[in-house]
Scaffold this motif. Structure first.
Motif, PDB file in Angstrom:
ATOM      1  N   GLU A  14      -2.029  71.653  41.477  1.00  0.00           N
ATOM      2  CA  GLU A  14      -0.408  71.523  41.930  1.00  0.00           C
ATOM      3  C   GLU A  14      -0.344  72.804  41.500  1.00  0.00           C
ATOM      4  O   GLU A  14       0.426  73.419  42.423  1.00  0.00           O
ATOM      5  CB  GLU A  14      -0.466  69.946  41.498  1.00  0.00           C
ATOM      6  N   ALA A  15      -0.404  73.145  40.474  1.00  0.00           N
ATOM      7  CA  ALA A  15       0.382  75.040  39.683  1.00  0.00           C
ATOM      8  C   ALA A  15      -0.233  75.804  41.366  1.00  0.00           C
ATOM      9  O   ALA A  15       0.958  76.645  41.155  1.00  0.00           O
ATOM     10  CB  ALA A  15      -0.064  75.143  38.704  1.00  0.00           C
ATOM     11  N   LEU A  16      -1.452  76.026  41.607  1.00  0.00           N
ATOM     12  CA  LEU A  16      -1.810  76.923  42.324  1.00  0.00           C
ATOM     13  C   LEU A  16      -1.336  76.933  43.664  1.00  0.00           C
ATOM     14  O   LEU A  16      -0.808  77.680  43.797  1.00  0.00           O
ATOM     15  CB  LEU A  16      -3.813  76.773  42.070  1.00  0.00           C
ATOM     16  N   ASP A  35      -4.399  92.838  51.669  1.00  0.00           N
ATOM     17  CA  ASP A  35      -5.272  92.376  50.715  1.00  0.00           C
ATOM     18  C   ASP A  35      -4.697  91.549  49.994  1.00  0.00           C
ATOM     19  O   ASP A  35      -5.241  90.518  50.328  1.00  0.00           O
ATOM     20  CB  ASP A  35      -4.452  93.215  48.816  1.00  0.00           C
ATOM     21  N   GLN A  36      -3.297  90.559  49.908  1.00  0.00           N
ATOM     22  CA  GLN A  36      -2.818  88.721  50.206  1.00  0.00           C
ATOM     23  C   GLN A  36      -4.267  88.387  51.196  1.00  0.00           C
ATOM     24  O   GLN A  36      -4.043  87.283  51.133  1.00  0.00           O
ATOM     25  CB  GLN A  36      -1.711  88.893  50.357  1.00  0.00           C
ATOM     26  N   LEU A  37      -4.263  88.715  52.794  1.00  0.00           N
ATOM     27  CA  LEU A  37      -4.457  87.670  53.696  1.00  0.00           C
ATOM     28  C   LEU A  37      -6.297  88.122  52.933  1.00  0.00           C
ATOM     29  O   LEU A  37      -6.880  86.555  53.470  1.00  0.00           O
ATOM     30  CB  LEU A  37      -4.164  88.415  55.026  1.00  0.00           C
ATOM     31  N   ALA A  38      -6.825  88.910  52.126  1.00  0.00           N
ATOM     32  CA  ALA A  38      -7.988  88.200  52.046  1.00  0.00           C
ATOM     33  C   ALA A  38      -8.100  88.038  50.899  1.00  0.00           C
ATOM     34  O   ALA A  38      -9.388  87.247  50.758  1.00  0.00           O
ATOM     35  CB  ALA A  38      -8.617  90.211  52.318  1.00  0.00           C
ATOM     36  N   GLU A  41      -8.215  84.065  52.074  1.00  0.00           N
ATOM     37  CA  GLU A  41      -8.708  84.333  52.938  1.00  0.00           C
ATOM     38  C   GLU A  41     -10.533  83.206  52.144  1.00  0.00           C
ATOM     39  O   GLU A  41     -10.486  82.168  51.680  1.00  0.00           O
ATOM     40  CB  GLU A  41      -9.289  85.279  54.243  1.00  0.00           C
ATOM     41  N   ARG A  42     -10.565  84.168  50.753  1.00  0.00           N
ATOM     42  CA  ARG A  42     -11.514  83.820  49.928  1.00  0.00           C
ATOM     43  C   ARG A  42     -11.142  82.550  49.303  1.00  0.00           C
ATOM     44  O   ARG A  42     -11.609  82.093  48.457  1.00  0.00           O
ATOM     45  CB  ARG A  42     -11.657  84.890  48.819  1.00  0.00           C
ATOM     46  N   VAL A  43      -9.800  81.775  48.617  1.00  0.00           N
ATOM     47  CA  VAL A  43      -9.239  81.240  48.178  1.00  0.00           C
ATOM     48  C   VAL A  43      -9.412  80.190  48.974  1.00  0.00           C
ATOM     49  O   VAL A  43      -9.798  78.625  48.566  1.00  0.00           O
ATOM     50  CB  VAL A  43      -7.708  81.033  48.148  1.00  0.00           C
ATOM     51  N   LYS A  44      -9.090  79.773  50.275  1.00  0.00           N
ATOM     52  CA  LYS A  44      -9.398  78.999  51.655  1.00  0.00           C
ATOM     53  C   LYS A  44     -11.508  78.741  51.769  1.00  0.00           C
ATOM     54  O   LYS A  44     -11.257  77.679  51.401  1.00  0.00           O
ATOM     55  CB  LYS A  44      -9.309  79.187  52.782  1.00  0.00           C
ATOM     56  N   SER A  45     -11.682  79.274  50.743  1.00  0.00           N
ATOM     57  CA  SER A  45     -13.739  79.299  51.290  1.00  0.00           C
ATOM     58  C   SER A  45     -13.317  78.606  49.862  1.00  0.00           C
ATOM     59  O   SER A  45     -14.352  77.565  50.246  1.00  0.00           O
ATOM     60  CB  SER A  45     -13.778  80.532  50.987  1.00  0.00           C
ATOM     61  N   ALA A  46     -13.054  78.981  48.125  1.00  0.00           N
ATOM     62  CA  ALA A  46     -12.838  78.354  47.197  1.00  0.00           C
ATOM     63  C   ALA A  46     -12.976  77.291  47.174  1.00  0.00           C
ATOM     64  O   ALA A  46     -13.609  76.240  46.955  1.00  0.00           O
ATOM     65  CB  ALA A  46     -13.418  80.137  46.106  1.00  0.00           C
ATOM     66  N   GLN A 160     -20.433  82.021  45.055  1.00  0.00           N
ATOM     67  CA  GLN A 160     -20.399  83.394  44.662  1.00  0.00           C
ATOM     68  C   GLN A 160     -18.868  83.816  44.994  1.00  0.00           C
ATOM     69  O   GLN A 160     -18.599  84.065  45.986  1.00  0.00           O
ATOM     70  CB  GLN A 160     -21.760  84.378  44.373  1.00  0.00           C
ATOM     71  N   VAL A 161     -18.444  84.526  43.875  1.00  0.00           N
ATOM     72  CA  VAL A 161     -17.039  84.632  44.578  1.00  0.00           C
ATOM     73  C   VAL A 161     -16.996  86.242  43.821  1.00  0.00           C
ATOM     74  O   VAL A 161     -17.589  86.719  42.718  1.00  0.00           O
ATOM     75  CB  VAL A 161     -15.480  84.130  43.295  1.00  0.00           C
TER      76      VAL A 161
END
Length: 177
Positions: A14-16, A35-38, A41-46, A160-161
């Motif tokens: 929830e904090a995230l 950079d934020q968009l990239a 996108e990784r946050v969405k995949s994670a 993998q991130v």
């Protein structure tokens, strides 16, 4: 925000979400926005990968609960306790994922015979948590099970991130290879 060794709780997630609601302020440069968009996108995949892992773990946990209820139903049957058997059997069904017919959004043959609504239990709980229909919940459960069991060799690579802390991208588009 997140320590690698600490368990991630619903509260920390929830904090995230709260932190993400502040992304995209007007003071950001175009470079920072790209950079934020990239990273988003990784946050969405994670997040999608985390949903798969949590769903698979939930299904496994509920399978253990269902087995315990089936054992209890067997004990009640041996003791000739019909009401106890029926209650335990109902609990076991509620805690299990019946994939027979759920693939196409149909209740199982057993459910149709008895006139129940079908698509209950694990798939319905997943659907409720994800704000989707029970049919979509069953699809999510099947996908999670496929990714974590049938495609076990490919799944670790998808988790993998990559770190982008040192790599800065320009705001101009790059040609793709």
């Amino acid at each position: 925000m997140f320590d690698g060794a600490a368990m991630v709780t619903a509260e920390s997630l929830e904090a995230l979400v709260s932190a993400l609601s502040r992304v995209g302020s007007d003071g950001d440069s175009d470079q920072e926005r790209v950079d934020q968009l990239a990273v988003l996108e990784r946050v969405k995949s994670a997040a999608a990968a985390a949903q798969v892992r949590v769903t698979a773990a939930f299904v496994e946990s509920q399978a253990q609960v269902a087995q315990a209820w089936l054992d209890r139903a067997r004990e009640c049957s041996d003791a000739r306790d019909f009401d106890g058997w029926r209650a335990a059997r109902g609990q076991a069904r509620a805690a299990s994922f019946d994939d027979e017919g759920a693939a196409i959004g149909q209740p199982s043959t057993r459910s149709r015979r008895r006139g129940s609504s079908g698509l209950t239990g694990v798939a319905a709980q997943v659907a409720l948590a994800r704000h989707e229909s029970p049919v979509r919940g069953a699809q999510h459960v099947r996908l999670a099970l496929a990714l974590t069991t049938e495609m076990r060799t490919r799944w670790p690579r998808s988790r993998q991130v990559r770190s982008v802390s040192g790599a800065r991208r320009s705001s101009s588009p790059r040609p793709r290879p």
